[in-house]
Design a protein around this motif. Sequence first.
Motif, PDB file in Angstrom:
ATOM      1  N   HIS A  62      -7.920 -45.746  28.721  1.00 40.98           N
ATOM      2  CA  HIS A  62      -9.001 -46.270  29.414  1.00 40.98           C
ATOM      3  C   HIS A  62      -9.336 -45.003  30.510  1.00 40.98           C
ATOM      4  O   HIS A  62      -8.558 -44.175  30.710  1.00 40.98           O
ATOM      5  N   PHE A  63     -10.340 -45.380  31.444  1.00 39.02           N
ATOM      6  CA  PHE A  63     -10.534 -44.235  32.692  1.00 39.02           C
ATOM      7  C   PHE A  63     -11.237 -45.248  33.700  1.00 39.02           C
ATOM      8  O   PHE A  63     -11.645 -46.391  33.330  1.00 39.02           O
ATOM      9  N   HIS A 109      -6.428 -42.097  29.982  1.00 39.85           N
ATOM     10  CA  HIS A 109      -5.330 -42.337  29.884  1.00 39.85           C
ATOM     11  C   HIS A 109      -4.725 -43.608  29.272  1.00 39.85           C
ATOM     12  O   HIS A 109      -5.436 -44.378  29.335  1.00 39.85           O
ATOM     13  N   SER A 110      -3.499 -43.375  29.077  1.00 40.07           N
ATOM     14  CA  SER A 110      -2.822 -44.919  28.661  1.00 40.07           C
ATOM     15  C   SER A 110      -1.657 -44.930  29.422  1.00 40.07           C
ATOM     16  O   SER A 110      -0.898 -43.774  29.891  1.00 40.07           O
ATOM     17  N   VAL A 111      -0.769 -46.033  29.637  1.00 45.84           N
ATOM     18  CA  VAL A 111       0.243 -46.160  30.181  1.00 45.84           C
ATOM     19  C   VAL A 111       1.237 -47.197  29.768  1.00 45.84           C
ATOM     20  O   VAL A 111       0.869 -48.388  29.042  1.00 45.84           O
ATOM     21  N   LYS A 112       2.385 -46.513  29.734  1.00 45.04           N
ATOM     22  CA  LYS A 112       3.423 -47.599  28.842  1.00 45.04           C
ATOM     23  C   LYS A 112       4.897 -47.338  29.479  1.00 45.04           C
ATOM     24  O   LYS A 112       5.111 -46.255  29.950  1.00 45.04           O
ATOM     25  N   SER A 113       5.548 -48.288  29.785  1.00 39.58           N
ATOM     26  CA  SER A 113       6.915 -48.445  30.300  1.00 39.58           C
ATOM     27  C   SER A 113       7.717 -47.677  29.041  1.00 39.58           C
ATOM     28  O   SER A 113       7.594 -48.189  28.100  1.00 39.58           O
ATOM     29  N   ILE A 114       8.570 -47.017  29.579  1.00 42.29           N
ATOM     30  CA  ILE A 114       9.638 -46.264  28.519  1.00 42.29           C
ATOM     31  C   ILE A 114      10.838 -47.297  27.988  1.00 42.29           C
ATOM     32  O   ILE A 114      11.046 -47.216  26.805  1.00 42.29           O
ATOM     33  N   ASN A 115      11.371 -48.127  28.836  1.00 39.44           N
ATOM     34  CA  ASN A 115      12.415 -48.859  28.488  1.00 39.44           C
ATOM     35  C   ASN A 115      12.453 -50.136  29.371  1.00 39.44           C
ATOM     36  O   ASN A 115      12.963 -49.927  30.478  1.00 39.44           O
ATOM     37  N   GLY A 116      12.189 -51.250  28.678  1.00 38.85           N
ATOM     38  CA  GLY A 116      12.147 -52.632  29.639  1.00 38.85           C
ATOM     39  C   GLY A 116      11.113 -52.464  30.603  1.00 38.85           C
ATOM     40  O   GLY A 116       9.929 -52.337  30.479  1.00 38.85           O
ATOM     41  N   TRP A 117      11.261 -53.018  31.761  1.00 34.99           N
ATOM     42  CA  TRP A 117      10.566 -53.480  32.804  1.00 34.99           C
ATOM     43  C   TRP A 117      10.227 -51.925  33.890  1.00 34.99           C
ATOM     44  O   TRP A 117      11.512 -51.444  34.202  1.00 34.99           O
ATOM     45  N   CYS A 118       9.218 -51.471  34.060  1.00 38.03           N
ATOM     46  CA  CYS A 118       8.792 -50.499  35.036  1.00 38.03           C
ATOM     47  C   CYS A 118       7.947 -51.171  35.968  1.00 38.03           C
ATOM     48  O   CYS A 118       7.079 -51.864  35.649  1.00 38.03           O
ATOM     49  N   VAL A 119       8.285 -50.922  37.156  1.00 31.64           N
ATOM     50  CA  VAL A 119       7.611 -51.400  38.573  1.00 31.64           C
ATOM     51  C   VAL A 119       6.864 -50.254  39.194  1.00 31.64           C
ATOM     52  O   VAL A 119       7.816 -49.479  39.303  1.00 31.64           O
ATOM     53  N   PHE A 120       5.823 -50.336  39.153  1.00 39.42           N
ATOM     54  CA  PHE A 120       5.041 -49.136  39.921  1.00 39.42           C
ATOM     55  C   PHE A 120       3.937 -49.841  40.920  1.00 39.42           C
ATOM     56  O   PHE A 120       3.425 -51.071  40.924  1.00 39.42           O
ATOM     57  N   PHE A 121       3.617 -48.797  41.973  1.00 42.60           N
ATOM     58  CA  PHE A 121       2.844 -49.136  42.883  1.00 42.60           C
ATOM     59  C   PHE A 121       1.405 -48.335  42.549  1.00 42.60           C
ATOM     60  O   PHE A 121       1.623 -47.249  42.305  1.00 42.60           O
TER      61      PHE A 121
END
Length: 136
Positions: A62-63, A109-121
């Motif tokens: 998406h963009f 771009h695409s977005v993916k957590s690498i392992n388990g939960w990722c928390v980001f702002f």
Amino acid sequence: GCYYFKSEKYFKIIDKKIYKFLINKLEKNNLDLGRVCIHDKDHDIIQAMLIALNSRFLVKNHFHNSPEIIQVLQGSLEIKTYTKNKLMETIILKDNEKFMCRLTNKVVHSVKSINGWCVFFEIASGPFNNEKTIYV
């Protein structure tokens, strides 16, 4: 999985209790993606969100029509950028290393957590409009 952070004061302080609240709510409702909106209203000129993303879920290509800033607070996040459906670059953000990225507008771009939960702002310009995010 969208929640709003309310405060009686003129400021809001985010701590790890908010992460835990969000992840607990998502797990309870069997969701892999959710957010706590820090902004007050959809028409605010700054849209700020605390986002939890599980590695079982991929935010597809998406963009946006405006830039965005992503800061990883917990875990690791993989951002892949594309041009004409061809992978350009893979960016890895980690809470204790390279933890922040600014993407210019219209970068696919695409977005993916690498392992388990990722928390980001995430911070983006407002007002909120569903049409600002275009999936390709």
